[in-house]
Every structure is written in C-alpha cells, then in structure tokens.
Motif scaffolding. Sequence first.
Motif, PDB file in Angstrom:
ATOM      1  N   LEU A  31      90.111  15.163  73.342  1.00 40.25           N
ATOM      2  CA  LEU A  31      89.279  14.101  73.909  1.00 40.25           C
ATOM      3  C   LEU A  31      88.403  14.618  75.041  1.00 40.25           C
ATOM      4  CD1 LEU A  31      91.805  11.146  73.779  1.00 40.25           C
ATOM      5  CD2 LEU A  31      89.647  11.331  72.531  1.00 40.25           C
ATOM      6  N   MET A  32      88.912  15.544  75.825  1.00 42.67           N
ATOM      7  CA  MET A  32      88.076  16.136  76.875  1.00 42.67           C
ATOM      8  C   MET A  32      86.944  16.946  76.250  1.00 42.67           C
ATOM      9  SD  MET A  32      89.039  14.977  79.758  1.00 42.67           S
ATOM     10  CE  MET A  32      88.156  15.999  80.911  1.00 42.67           C
ATOM     11  N   ASP A  33      87.232  17.659  75.169  1.00 45.98           N
ATOM     12  CA  ASP A  33      86.172  18.372  74.455  1.00 45.98           C
ATOM     13  C   ASP A  33      85.138  17.387  73.914  1.00 45.98           C
ATOM     14  OD1 ASP A  33      87.244  20.833  74.940  1.00 45.98           O
ATOM     15  OD2 ASP A  33      87.853  21.236  72.871  1.00 45.98           O
ATOM     16  N   LEU A  34      85.614  16.250  73.414  1.00 47.66           N
ATOM     17  CA  LEU A  34      84.706  15.234  72.896  1.00 47.66           C
ATOM     18  C   LEU A  34      83.822  14.686  74.019  1.00 47.66           C
ATOM     19  CD1 LEU A  34      83.746  13.544  70.530  1.00 47.66           C
ATOM     20  CD2 LEU A  34      85.634  11.965  70.983  1.00 47.66           C
ATOM     21  N   LEU A  35      84.400  14.443  75.180  1.00 53.94           N
ATOM     22  CA  LEU A  35      83.595  13.987  76.321  1.00 53.94           C
ATOM     23  C   LEU A  35      82.576  15.033  76.733  1.00 53.94           C
ATOM     24  CD1 LEU A  35      86.154  12.164  78.639  1.00 53.94           C
ATOM     25  CD2 LEU A  35      84.262  11.173  77.359  1.00 53.94           C
ATOM     26  N   CYS A  51      81.002  17.270  66.938  1.00 52.75           N
ATOM     27  CA  CYS A  51      81.945  18.378  66.753  1.00 52.75           C
ATOM     28  C   CYS A  51      81.226  19.680  66.460  1.00 52.75           C
ATOM     29  CB  CYS A  51      82.988  18.055  65.689  1.00 52.75           C
ATOM     30  SG  CYS A  51      82.364  18.003  64.011  1.00 52.75           S
ATOM     31  N   GLU A  52      79.937  19.632  66.208  1.00 51.83           N
ATOM     32  CA  GLU A  52      79.158  20.849  65.989  1.00 51.83           C
ATOM     33  C   GLU A  52      78.632  21.436  67.297  1.00 51.83           C
ATOM     34  OE1 GLU A  52      76.222  19.487  63.276  1.00 51.83           O
ATOM     35  OE2 GLU A  52      77.599  19.445  61.575  1.00 51.83           O
ATOM     36  N   HIS A  53      78.762  20.689  68.382  1.00 50.14           N
ATOM     37  CA  HIS A  53      78.303  21.169  69.685  1.00 50.14           C
ATOM     38  C   HIS A  53      79.262  22.260  70.181  1.00 50.14           C
ATOM     39  CE1 HIS A  53      77.255  21.018  73.986  1.00 50.14           C
ATOM     40  NE2 HIS A  53      76.077  20.640  73.533  1.00 50.14           N
ATOM     41  N   PRO A  54      78.736  23.302  70.830  1.00 42.70           N
ATOM     42  CA  PRO A  54      79.588  24.412  71.283  1.00 42.70           C
ATOM     43  C   PRO A  54      80.710  23.984  72.237  1.00 42.70           C
ATOM     44  CG  PRO A  54      77.280  25.021  71.457  1.00 42.70           C
ATOM     45  CD  PRO A  54      77.317  23.575  71.074  1.00 42.70           C
ATOM     46  N   GLY A  59      88.192  21.984  65.527  1.00 41.71           N
ATOM     47  CA  GLY A  59      87.620  21.696  64.222  1.00 41.71           C
ATOM     48  C   GLY A  59      87.443  20.211  63.957  1.00 41.71           C
ATOM     49  N   ASN A  60      86.943  19.909  62.765  1.00 45.24           N
ATOM     50  CA  ASN A  60      86.703  18.522  62.378  1.00 45.24           C
ATOM     51  C   ASN A  60      87.966  17.678  62.396  1.00 45.24           C
ATOM     52  OD1 ASN A  60      84.044  19.150  61.997  1.00 45.24           O
ATOM     53  ND2 ASN A  60      84.187  19.324  59.785  1.00 45.24           N
ATOM     54  N   ALA A  61      89.093  18.258  62.002  1.00 39.87           N
ATOM     55  CA  ALA A  61      90.342  17.497  61.984  1.00 39.87           C
ATOM     56  C   ALA A  61      90.700  17.018  63.385  1.00 39.87           C
ATOM     57  CB  ALA A  61      91.468  18.331  61.399  1.00 39.87           C
ATOM     58  N   CYS A  62      90.494  17.861  64.376  1.00 43.16           N
ATOM     59  CA  CYS A  62      90.771  17.454  65.762  1.00 43.16           C
ATOM     60  C   CYS A  62      89.805  16.371  66.211  1.00 43.16           C
ATOM     61  CB  CYS A  62      90.695  18.648  66.705  1.00 43.16           C
ATOM     62  SG  CYS A  62      92.121  19.733  66.577  1.00 43.16           S
ATOM     63  N   PHE A  63      88.570  16.455  65.743  1.00 38.62           N
ATOM     64  CA  PHE A  63      87.610  15.402  66.080  1.00 38.62           C
ATOM     65  C   PHE A  63      88.085  14.060  65.538  1.00 38.62           C
ATOM     66  CE2 PHE A  63      84.191  12.629  64.756  1.00 38.62           C
ATOM     67  CZ  PHE A  63      83.587  12.384  65.976  1.00 38.62           C
ATOM     68  N   ILE A  64      88.526  14.046  64.292  1.00 35.56           N
ATOM     69  CA  ILE A  64      88.978  12.798  63.680  1.00 35.56           C
ATOM     70  C   ILE A  64      90.207  12.271  64.415  1.00 35.56           C
ATOM     71  CG2 ILE A  64      89.965  11.809  61.559  1.00 35.56           C
ATOM     72  CD1 ILE A  64      88.109  13.818  60.050  1.00 35.56           C
ATOM     73  N   GLN A  65      91.137  13.130  64.770  1.00 34.90           N
ATOM     74  CA  GLN A  65      92.318  12.696  65.520  1.00 34.90           C
ATOM     75  C   GLN A  65      91.911  12.141  66.889  1.00 34.90           C
ATOM     76  OE1 GLN A  65      94.637  16.271  65.501  1.00 34.90           O
ATOM     77  NE2 GLN A  65      95.742  15.693  63.639  1.00 34.90           N
ATOM     78  N   SER A  66      90.982  12.802  67.556  1.00 39.94           N
ATOM     79  CA  SER A  66      90.516  12.348  68.857  1.00 39.94           C
ATOM     80  C   SER A  66      89.845  10.978  68.736  1.00 39.94           C
ATOM     81  CB  SER A  66      89.514  13.333  69.462  1.00 39.94           C
ATOM     82  OG  SER A  66      90.085  14.568  69.619  1.00 39.94           O
ATOM     83  N   TYR A  67      88.994  10.867  67.761  1.00 41.77           N
ATOM     84  CA  TYR A  67      88.262   9.622  67.548  1.00 41.77           C
ATOM     85  C   TYR A  67      89.238   8.483  67.252  1.00 41.77           C
ATOM     86  CZ  TYR A  67      84.767   6.403  65.796  1.00 41.77           C
ATOM     87  OH  TYR A  67      83.975   5.297  65.596  1.00 41.77           O
ATOM     88  N   CYS A  68      90.217   8.731  66.409  1.00 44.44           N
ATOM     89  CA  CYS A  68      91.189   7.682  66.058  1.00 44.44           C
ATOM     90  C   CYS A  68      92.064   7.302  67.238  1.00 44.44           C
ATOM     91  CB  CYS A  68      92.047   8.135  64.889  1.00 44.44           C
ATOM     92  SG  CYS A  68      91.150   8.236  63.334  1.00 44.44           S
ATOM     93  N   THR A  69      92.255   8.202  68.177  1.00 43.83           N
ATOM     94  CA  THR A  69      93.041   7.903  69.370  1.00 43.83           C
ATOM     95  C   THR A  69      92.346   6.873  70.255  1.00 43.83           C
ATOM     96  OG1 THR A  69      93.992  10.108  69.362  1.00 43.83           O
ATOM     97  CG2 THR A  69      94.107   8.909  71.425  1.00 43.83           C
ATOM     98  N   ILE A  70      91.019   6.944  70.322  1.00 43.93           N
ATOM     99  CA  ILE A  70      90.296   6.053  71.219  1.00 43.93           C
ATOM    100  C   ILE A  70      89.756   4.803  70.546  1.00 43.93           C
ATOM    101  CG2 ILE A  70      89.697   7.838  72.872  1.00 43.93           C
ATOM    102  CD1 ILE A  70      86.932   7.974  71.571  1.00 43.93           C
ATOM    103  N   VAL A  71      89.773   4.763  69.220  1.00 42.01           N
ATOM    104  CA  VAL A  71      89.237   3.596  68.512  1.00 42.01           C
ATOM    105  C   VAL A  71      90.334   2.613  68.225  1.00 42.01           C
ATOM    106  CG1 VAL A  71      88.119   2.823  66.400  1.00 42.01           C
ATOM    107  CG2 VAL A  71      87.352   4.877  67.550  1.00 42.01           C
TER     108      VAL A  71
END
Length: 71
Positions: A31-35, A51-54, A59-71
């Motif tokens: 989530l911090m990476d997402l922020l 998730c394509e930003h440096p 990876g994408n799987a972590c993005f989906i897990q992060s997104y689902c945590t906050i939604v």
Amino acid sequence: MPTLPCEDPLAQLVQFRQDIYTLFPAGRDSLMDLLDSLSGNTTAQSPVALCEHPSFRRGNACFIQSYCTIV
C-alpha cells in the motif's frame, strides 16, 4: 495518528509516512508503494497503470491484493 511537533521537514515527512503506514491493516508495504505510485505518476489512465510506475516495486498480484485491502 499521534505525532510530535518537529521543525525539520524531512523528519516531518518520515513521521507522516510512519503514521500512514500504521493505519493500514494489512499489506502495508504494498500500500505504501501504491501511495508512492499515486503521488509520482501523473499520467496513469487506470489503477492498474500505477503498478507500472518505478515506485511500485511489486508485481501485479501485490497490486491487486493492495487494492482489495483498501476497497
């Protein structure tokens, strides 16, 4: 979110990030990476593009897990 007054801008930023980090129930690092991606990417057309930003080092799987945590 208790914080101590501090005059050093860098120390304030570090404290702010630590305060935000403690608010997340799970997947804190992702989530911090997402922020970081949200704040550093002005051209993303979709949430998945973040998730394509440096600054999103996971990876994408972590993005989906992060997104689902906050939604």
